[in-house]
Design a protein around this motif. Structure first.
Motif, mmCIF file in Angstrom:
data_model
loop_
_atom_site.group_PDB
_atom_site.id
_atom_site.type_symbol
_atom_site.label_atom_id
_atom_site.label_comp_id
_atom_site.label_asym_id
_atom_site.label_seq_id
_atom_site.Cartn_x
_atom_site.Cartn_y
_atom_site.Cartn_z
ATOM 1 N N ASN A 79 0.860 -1.223 0.046
ATOM 2 C CA ASN A 79 -0.002 -0.124 -0.111
ATOM 3 C C ASN A 79 0.729 1.212 0.233
ATOM 4 O O ASN A 79 0.450 2.244 -0.538
ATOM 5 C CB ASN A 79 -0.978 -0.050 1.128
ATOM 6 C CG ASN A 79 -2.129 -1.018 1.013
ATOM 7 O OD1 ASN A 79 -2.330 -1.354 0.030
ATOM 8 N ND2 ASN A 79 -2.647 -1.164 1.977
ATOM 9 N N ASN A 80 2.050 1.178 0.424
ATOM 10 C CA ASN A 80 2.753 2.237 0.818
ATOM 11 C C ASN A 80 3.006 2.821 -0.922
ATOM 12 O O ASN A 80 3.105 3.987 -1.231
ATOM 13 C CB ASN A 80 4.367 1.978 1.246
ATOM 14 C CG ASN A 80 5.311 3.193 1.472
ATOM 15 O OD1 ASN A 80 5.936 3.569 0.528
ATOM 16 N ND2 ASN A 80 5.130 3.742 2.466
ATOM 17 N N ARG A 81 3.288 1.925 -1.885
ATOM 18 C CA ARG A 81 3.651 2.145 -3.282
ATOM 19 C C ARG A 81 2.396 2.764 -3.999
ATOM 20 O O ARG A 81 2.459 3.906 -4.583
ATOM 21 C CB ARG A 81 4.057 1.035 -3.917
ATOM 22 C CG ARG A 81 5.363 0.199 -3.578
ATOM 23 C CD ARG A 81 6.518 1.320 -3.726
ATOM 24 N NE ARG A 81 7.789 0.492 -3.629
ATOM 25 C CZ ARG A 81 8.323 0.283 -2.155
ATOM 26 N NH1 ARG A 81 7.819 0.726 -1.151
ATOM 27 N NH2 ARG A 81 9.464 -0.417 -1.885
ATOM 28 N N VAL A 82 1.209 2.366 -3.677
ATOM 29 C CA VAL A 82 0.037 2.835 -4.010
ATOM 30 C C VAL A 82 -0.070 4.403 -3.584
ATOM 31 O O VAL A 82 -0.419 5.387 -4.514
ATOM 32 C CB VAL A 82 -1.228 2.017 -3.446
ATOM 33 C CG1 VAL A 82 -2.591 2.636 -4.352
ATOM 34 C CG2 VAL A 82 -1.059 0.617 -3.774
ATOM 35 N N VAL A 83 0.026 4.670 -2.412
ATOM 36 C CA VAL A 83 0.063 5.932 -1.774
ATOM 37 C C VAL A 83 0.912 6.892 -2.416
ATOM 38 O O VAL A 83 0.706 8.048 -2.830
ATOM 39 C CB VAL A 83 0.177 6.192 -0.205
ATOM 40 C CG1 VAL A 83 0.242 7.241 0.373
ATOM 41 C CG2 VAL A 83 -1.041 5.221 0.412
ATOM 42 N N GLU A 84 2.319 6.501 -2.601
ATOM 43 C CA GLU A 84 3.246 7.146 -3.123
ATOM 44 C C GLU A 84 2.843 7.642 -4.683
ATOM 45 O O GLU A 84 2.988 8.848 -5.028
ATOM 46 C CB GLU A 84 4.454 6.424 -3.217
ATOM 47 C CG GLU A 84 5.333 6.400 -1.742
ATOM 48 C CD GLU A 84 6.476 5.540 -1.968
ATOM 49 O OE1 GLU A 84 7.573 6.177 -1.373
ATOM 50 O OE2 GLU A 84 6.675 4.673 -2.531
ATOM 51 N N CYS A 85 2.410 6.984 -5.360
ATOM 52 C CA CYS A 85 1.774 7.017 -6.780
ATOM 53 C C CYS A 85 0.619 8.199 -6.548
ATOM 54 O O CYS A 85 0.614 8.998 -7.363
ATOM 55 C CB CYS A 85 1.282 5.822 -7.439
ATOM 56 S SG CYS A 85 2.563 4.743 -7.845
ATOM 57 N N ARG A 86 -0.354 8.136 -5.790
ATOM 58 C CA ARG A 86 -1.359 9.250 -5.706
ATOM 59 C C ARG A 86 -0.762 10.243 -5.007
ATOM 60 O O ARG A 86 -1.172 11.560 -5.657
ATOM 61 C CB ARG A 86 -2.359 8.451 -4.534
ATOM 62 C CG ARG A 86 -3.503 9.729 -4.373
ATOM 63 C CD ARG A 86 -4.763 9.346 -3.487
ATOM 64 N NE ARG A 86 -5.575 10.318 -3.501
ATOM 65 C CZ ARG A 86 -6.665 9.974 -2.809
ATOM 66 N NH1 ARG A 86 -6.704 9.363 -1.774
ATOM 67 N NH2 ARG A 86 -7.456 11.377 -2.684
ATOM 68 N N LEU A 87 -0.063 10.312 -4.195
ATOM 69 C CA LEU A 87 0.912 11.794 -3.690
ATOM 70 C C LEU A 87 1.679 12.194 -4.932
ATOM 71 O O LEU A 87 1.402 13.427 -5.373
ATOM 72 C CB LEU A 87 1.565 11.404 -2.501
ATOM 73 C CG LEU A 87 1.130 10.847 -1.282
ATOM 74 C CD1 LEU A 87 2.152 10.796 -0.247
ATOM 75 C CD2 LEU A 87 0.247 11.876 -0.782
ATOM 76 N N ALA A 88 2.252 11.572 -5.734
ATOM 77 C CA ALA A 88 2.879 11.878 -7.065
ATOM 78 C C ALA A 88 2.007 12.520 -8.006
ATOM 79 O O ALA A 88 2.087 13.720 -8.645
ATOM 80 C CB ALA A 88 3.948 10.863 -7.789
ATOM 81 N N ALA A 89 0.896 11.908 -7.976
ATOM 82 C CA ALA A 89 -0.117 12.386 -9.075
ATOM 83 C C ALA A 89 -0.696 13.492 -8.547
ATOM 84 O O ALA A 89 -0.833 14.684 -9.343
ATOM 85 C CB ALA A 89 -1.177 11.380 -9.211
ATOM 86 N N MET A 90 -1.046 13.659 -7.474
ATOM 87 C CA MET A 90 -1.559 15.222 -6.837
ATOM 88 C C MET A 90 -0.569 16.279 -6.862
ATOM 89 O O MET A 90 -0.954 17.317 -7.334
ATOM 90 C CB MET A 90 -2.037 14.940 -5.329
ATOM 91 C CG MET A 90 -3.313 14.311 -5.379
ATOM 92 S SD MET A 90 -4.123 14.146 -3.637
ATOM 93 C CE MET A 90 -2.887 13.134 -2.630
ATOM 94 N N VAL A 91 0.516 15.882 -6.669
ATOM 95 C CA VAL A 91 1.689 16.904 -6.561
ATOM 96 C C VAL A 91 1.947 17.454 -8.155
ATOM 97 O O VAL A 91 1.918 18.510 -8.498
ATOM 98 C CB VAL A 91 3.134 16.532 -6.292
ATOM 99 C CG1 VAL A 91 4.228 17.415 -6.577
ATOM 100 C CG2 VAL A 91 2.949 16.345 -4.559
ATOM 101 N N LEU A 92 2.012 16.571 -9.138
ATOM 102 C CA LEU A 92 1.961 17.070 -10.735
ATOM 103 C C LEU A 92 0.873 17.597 -10.996
ATOM 104 O O LEU A 92 0.965 18.394 -11.669
ATOM 105 C CB LEU A 92 2.130 15.674 -11.369
ATOM 106 C CG LEU A 92 3.325 14.927 -11.516
ATOM 107 C CD1 LEU A 92 3.288 13.516 -12.141
ATOM 108 C CD2 LEU A 92 4.639 15.497 -12.292
ATOM 109 N N ALA A 93 -0.445 17.245 -10.373
ATOM 110 C CA ALA A 93 -1.470 18.024 -10.861
ATOM 111 C C ALA A 93 -1.504 19.472 -10.510
ATOM 112 O O ALA A 93 -1.576 20.505 -11.321
ATOM 113 C CB ALA A 93 -2.598 17.227 -10.302
#
Length: 444
Positions: free
Chosen positions: A265-279
């Motif tokens: 789940n850590n990787r899933v959360v990191e991907c979501r955080l990356a997506a929000m920061v990119l947005a």
């Protein structure tokens, strides 16, 4: 060819229809006879039906299904079979046993689809309960009357190695769901069962994508499948006939559900955080970025738009520009999003568990892996339909798999031993060696 969205779960009346003739049929006959005899010994009568779902091996497309991207797995012979029958005496209960009773103890649960899966007690039968809940959640979503609670006897026999990266969990969830649905005289399409099986397995505590369940339900003999999502679809991918895939188990176990908050789940959360920061960096309004962005596929369009203005079509250009390689801490991400992460993620207990356990997040590496791996999947599929010689096709597939393994290791930090396919003399051996010890992921 894409699977018919309305294709039903098949019903067979003989083992030969599934296992063919010869030694495999003989082995299956002995196995099912043993399963039946143990069921009779436990419950005093023969099972009403058997449901089967295979494990899988993923050829390419690692850790991108939960980001909304296509993957390319194929089913394997090892499977999970559930023998099931209704209970006719006593209060409605679910009695769940395993052929390997020395390792997997029998469990009892109330016949109540509203019960929660006990994530603090990781018993194997929780996966059956996931399937049980999934069936009733699916029926309720279709407005079908559920009627009175029905007790069930179940006996499970699995040959998919546990924790070996071959999706033993999906095999038991899918076979359990099919068994339960059929015992209730209900039926659904393959696509529907794949969809709800993915959703219900999340009751176990992992934020998984839908690859494992989709291939377990929608696989076909002799081909791999390109799995697309939203909705789930499966298309045949015919591999070179001179190539073989050797799947070997390293005996390293990954207890994905038990270590979800620190690994998978850590990787899933990191991907979501990356997506929000990119947005945010690419100009999306803050509130929209915080509430509407869940996966990297949600911001791919913005990334590609930025890349096109700089002479490229690759979303990685935006990753390189707007996400630094050094790990982010919580405070830095909160400064960018202008909100506490625990507030943004307050509706996801599994995400909150990750935030409580982690102090740093590698956003650049995770996003770069996802975007490059998504492209490799389609490059792999494209290589299989080229008119080149099979030797050249095999070489290209091996190169793509090597690149996938390197990305998994360096960018996603999955632990495995690398194997160079490029150096395999495919022209002499006629083999595309796919050694599964390269694909075991103790980190999820």
């Amino acid at each position: 060819m894409a699977d018919n969205m309305e294709e039903r779960i098949p019903v067979f009346t003989s083992l030969a229809e599934i296992y063919g003739e010869g030694p495999l049929l003989d082995e299956a006959s002995r196995r099912y006879e043993n399963l039946k005899q143990q069921f009779v010994k436990l419950y005093g009568r023969e099972p009403e039906l058997y449901a089967r779902a295979p494990g899988r091996v993923n050829l390419i497309g690692e850790h991108i299904d939960y980001e909304g991207y296509s993957v390319l797995p194929m089913a394997i012979r090892q499977d999970t079979v559930v023998a099931i029958g209704k209970r006719e005496q006593g209060p409605p209960m679910l009695h769940i046993a395993n052929v390997d009773s020395s390792e997997f103890q029998a469990c009892k649960f109330p016949a109540d689809p509203s019960q929660e899966v006990d994530r603090g007690n990781h018993v194997w039968a929780n996966y059956f309960i996931c399937g049980y809940k999934g069936v009733f959640e699916h029926l309720a979503s279709k407005g079908e009357p559920l009627g009175a609670s029905v007790g069930l006897n179940a006996l499970v026999d699995g040959t998919v190695p546990i924790g070996a990266g071959l999706s033993s969990s999906a095999a038991i969830v899918c076979s359990s769901a099919i068994a339960i649905m059929t015992s209730l005289d209900k039926s659904s399409s393959k696509q529907e069962v794949a969809e709800f099986s993915c959703t219900c397995e999340r009751h176990i505590g992992t934020q998984s994508g839908g690859m494992d369940q989709a291939i377990s339900i929608m696989a076909a003999p002799g081909v791999a499948k390109l799995i697309d999502f939203s909705p789930i679809r499966a298309s045949d991918v015919v591999l070179p006939t001179t190539g073989s895939f050797v799947v070997a188990n390293s005996l390293t176990e990954s207890k994905k559900a038990e270590t979800a908050s620190t690994n998978y789940n850590n990787r899933v959360v990191e991907c979501r955080l990356a997506a929000m920061v990119l947005a945010v960096k690419l100009g999306m309004p803050l509130e929209e970025a915080r509430t509407s962005v869940n996966t990297l596929s949600d911001v791919e369009g913005l990334c590609v738009k930025y890349a096109s203005a700089h002479g490229s079509s690759s979303p990685v250009i935006a990753v390189e520009k707007f996400l630094h390689e050094a790990p982010y801490n919580t405070e830095e991400i909160e400064d960018i999003l202008q909100e506490k992460l625990t507030t943004i993620m307050n509706k996801s207990p599994t995400t909150l568990a990750v935030l409580a356990a982690a102090t740093h997040f590698k956003l650049h590496q995770r996003a770069k892996h996802v975007y490059t791996e998504a492209k490799r999947v389609h490059d792999f599929r494209g290589a299989t339909v080229q008119s080149d010689s099979e030797e050249l096709v095999l070489k290209r597939l091996g190169e793509l798999m090597n690149d996938s393994h390197a990305s998994c290791s360096l960018l996603y930090e999955c632990r495995f031993v690398s194997l160079s396919f490029y150096n395999v003399e495919v022209s002499v051996l006629g083999l595309l060696l796919y050694i599964f010890f390269c694909k075991v992921f103790p980190n999820g």
